[in-house]
Write an enzyme that holds these catalytic residues in place. Structure first.
Site: not given
Ligand code: FAD
Ligand code: DHB
Length: 419
Positions: A91, A219, A311, A315, A403
């Site tokens: 994009h 957006y 979100p 980021k 972005y």
């Molecule tokens: P996570 O993806 O949370 O991974 C953590 C992992 O640790 C998980 O698999 C969990 O099961 C595991 N875990 C937890 N506790 C334990 C334990 N005690 N022992 C072993 N394993 C454990 N970001 C965006 O940019 N756009 C979005 O649209 C967006 N939507 C989101 C929607 C939701 C519901 C959430 C929660 C987050 C969203 N985010 C979004 C943020 C983005 O998905 C996260 O920043 C990203 O997943 C971070 O990755 P991570 O590996 O740090 O954490």
């Molecule tokens: C998506 C999520 C976001 O938070 C964003 O700013 C743009 C795209 C997505 O899930 O596609």
């Protein structure tokens, strides 16, 4: 009558037991933990990933969708780029829709960079497949209970797996266990500080089996609340609506969702929202959180375990990827040269980048959402800010730079040292 002989039980092959010791113990098999394990594997550093959930759950969890160019490059470098490059959608811009108008922010013209639409679910699937094919151990259903000895030479992860308790003794432990993880508690309260902010709204996120109505993300600011039009593929739309905190998705039948998306995206220009079957709905709360520092002794926190952004601006996943990319570089330097300088500077370097992203995510969120308590004056300020981005290239460039992702080198210690 002779008794029938017992039928031999066919057992699934027992999963290989996790080792009791490793160099880097990784708690959490989300994008941060899985990517770190791959990067360490490429540098010849052994690690063990402990993930509390099962593989199917981790691979299905709907989350982010936008990869910065730097994140995509890292995935390619560690061998996880093949499917992403075939199926990801490049994009070159986004549309800001407000006050009946639409303005396109052109990323390459403003920054020379672009972003990739490739879902977090797919990134996670690719990393898991690689890790299981030739990486170190990845143990599903292994829930960390606590991390001990952060300030000793050999920290220990205590975890539950297969109905028993186990320990994993490590040189370093990296908490990639997200916002609700346990690793953060290994840092004594007196040694850490948490900064946080809440928001008076959440997102209702839906997946729909319908081609996106626009080939780039939209957006939309509106007096009815924010709406975001994203996608997962040329045939699947990902859509978000600002809703009050505590909203039950059951209160949003499909027609209500489509009507609201329609109302919030109204424009004087050409636009028709295509409707289709909604296949998933969930409500996502929003918060901004930073825990400092991200390292205490031999325990390090990466990704959502250390910081959360709202979100808007996409980021979260990219920050997690940057944290572990820099961390893997620091571990590789330690292994190759014995030097701890990168590891010692890691937390401070990450936090500069994290706070930049915190500000950007806060800015995007508060500029585009309608606070239920906001006045008509506040709304005019939002429109004035969006107008500024639409009319001043340097204001648009500020948005586009953040972005698409600021280069990691921007956050190296030398970049902020006084001249
Ligand atoms: P996570 O993806 O949370 O991974 C953590 C992992 O640790 C998980 O698999 C969990 O099961 C595991 N875990 C937890 N506790 C334990 C334990 N005690 N022992 C072993 N394993 C454990 N970001 C965006 O940019 N756009 C979005 O649209 C967006 N939507 C989101 C929607 C939701 C519901 C959430 C929660 C987050 C969203 N985010 C979004 C943020 C983005 O998905 C996260 O920043 C990203 O997943 C971070 O990755 P991570 O590996 O740090 O954490
Ligand atoms: C998506 C999520 C976001 O938070 C964003 O700013 C743009 C795209 C997505 O899930 O596609």
């Amino acid at each position: 009558m002779r008794p029938t002989p017992p039928v031999p039980l066919t057992r699934a092959p027992a999963p290989a037991p996790a080792p009791a010791t490793t160099t880097v113990g990784i708690v959490g098999g989300g994008p941060a933990g899985l990517l770190l394990a791959r990067l360490l594997h490429r540098s010849g550093i052994d690690s063990v990933v402990l993930e509390s959930r099962d593989r199917a759950y981790v691979e299905r969890r709907q989350r982010a969708g936008i990869l910065e160019q730097g994140t995509a490059d890292t995935l390619r470098e560690c061998g996880a780029g093949e499917r992403m490059d075939r199926q990801g959608l490049v994009h070159h811009g986004i549309h800001l829709r407000y006050d009946g108008r639409s303005h396109r922010v052109d990323f390459p013209a403003l920054t020379g960079r672009s972003v990739l639409v490739y879902a977090q679910t797919e990134v996670v699937k690719d990393l898991i497949a690689l890790q299981l094919a030739d990486g170190g151990p990845l143990v599903f259903g292994a829930r960390a209970l606590a991390v001990h000895g952060a300030d000793t030479a050999r920290p220990v992860i205590r975890y539950a797996h297969g109905g028993r308790e186990h320990t994993l003794t490590c040189d370093y432990v990296v908490g990639c266990d997200g916002f609700h993880g346990v690793t953060r508690d290994a840092v004594p309260g007196r040694a850490r500080r948490t900064y946080e902010r809440g928001y008076p709204y959440s997102w209702l996120g839906v997946l729909a089996d319908v081609p996106p109505s626009c080939d780039e993300l939209v957006y939309a600011h509106s007096a009815r609340g924010f709406a975001l039009f994203s996608m997962r593929s040329p045939t699947v739309s990902r859509l978000y609506l600002q809703v009050p905190n505590g909203t039950d998705p059951a209160d949003w039948p499909d027609e209500r969702i489509w009507d609201e998306l329609d109302a919030r995206s109204a424009t004087d220009g050409p636009w028709e929202l295509a409707r289709g079957p909604i296949t998933a709905k969930s409500v996502l709360p929003m918060r901004s959180v930073v825990t400092e520092p991200m390292r205490y002794g031999r325990v390090l926190l990466a990704g959502d375990a250390a910081h959360i952004v709202p979100p808007t601006g996409a980021k979260g996943l990219n920050l997690a990827a940057s944290d572990v990319t820099e961390l893997a570089r620091a571990f590789a330097r330690l292994k190759d040269t014995g030097a701890t300088d990168l590891l010692d500077g890691w937390s401070a370097g990450c936090l500069r980048r994290v706070w930049r992203a915190e500000h950007f995510s806060y800015f995007m969120t508060t500029t585009l959402h309608t606070d239920p308590a906001q006045s008509a004056f506040d709304t005019r300020l939002q429109i004035a800010q969006l107008d500024r981005i639409a009319s001043a290239p340097h204001a648009a460039a500020e948005l586009a730079e953040n972005y698409t992702g600021l280069p990691l080198a921007r956050f190296a210690p030398a970049a902020v040292a006084p001249a």
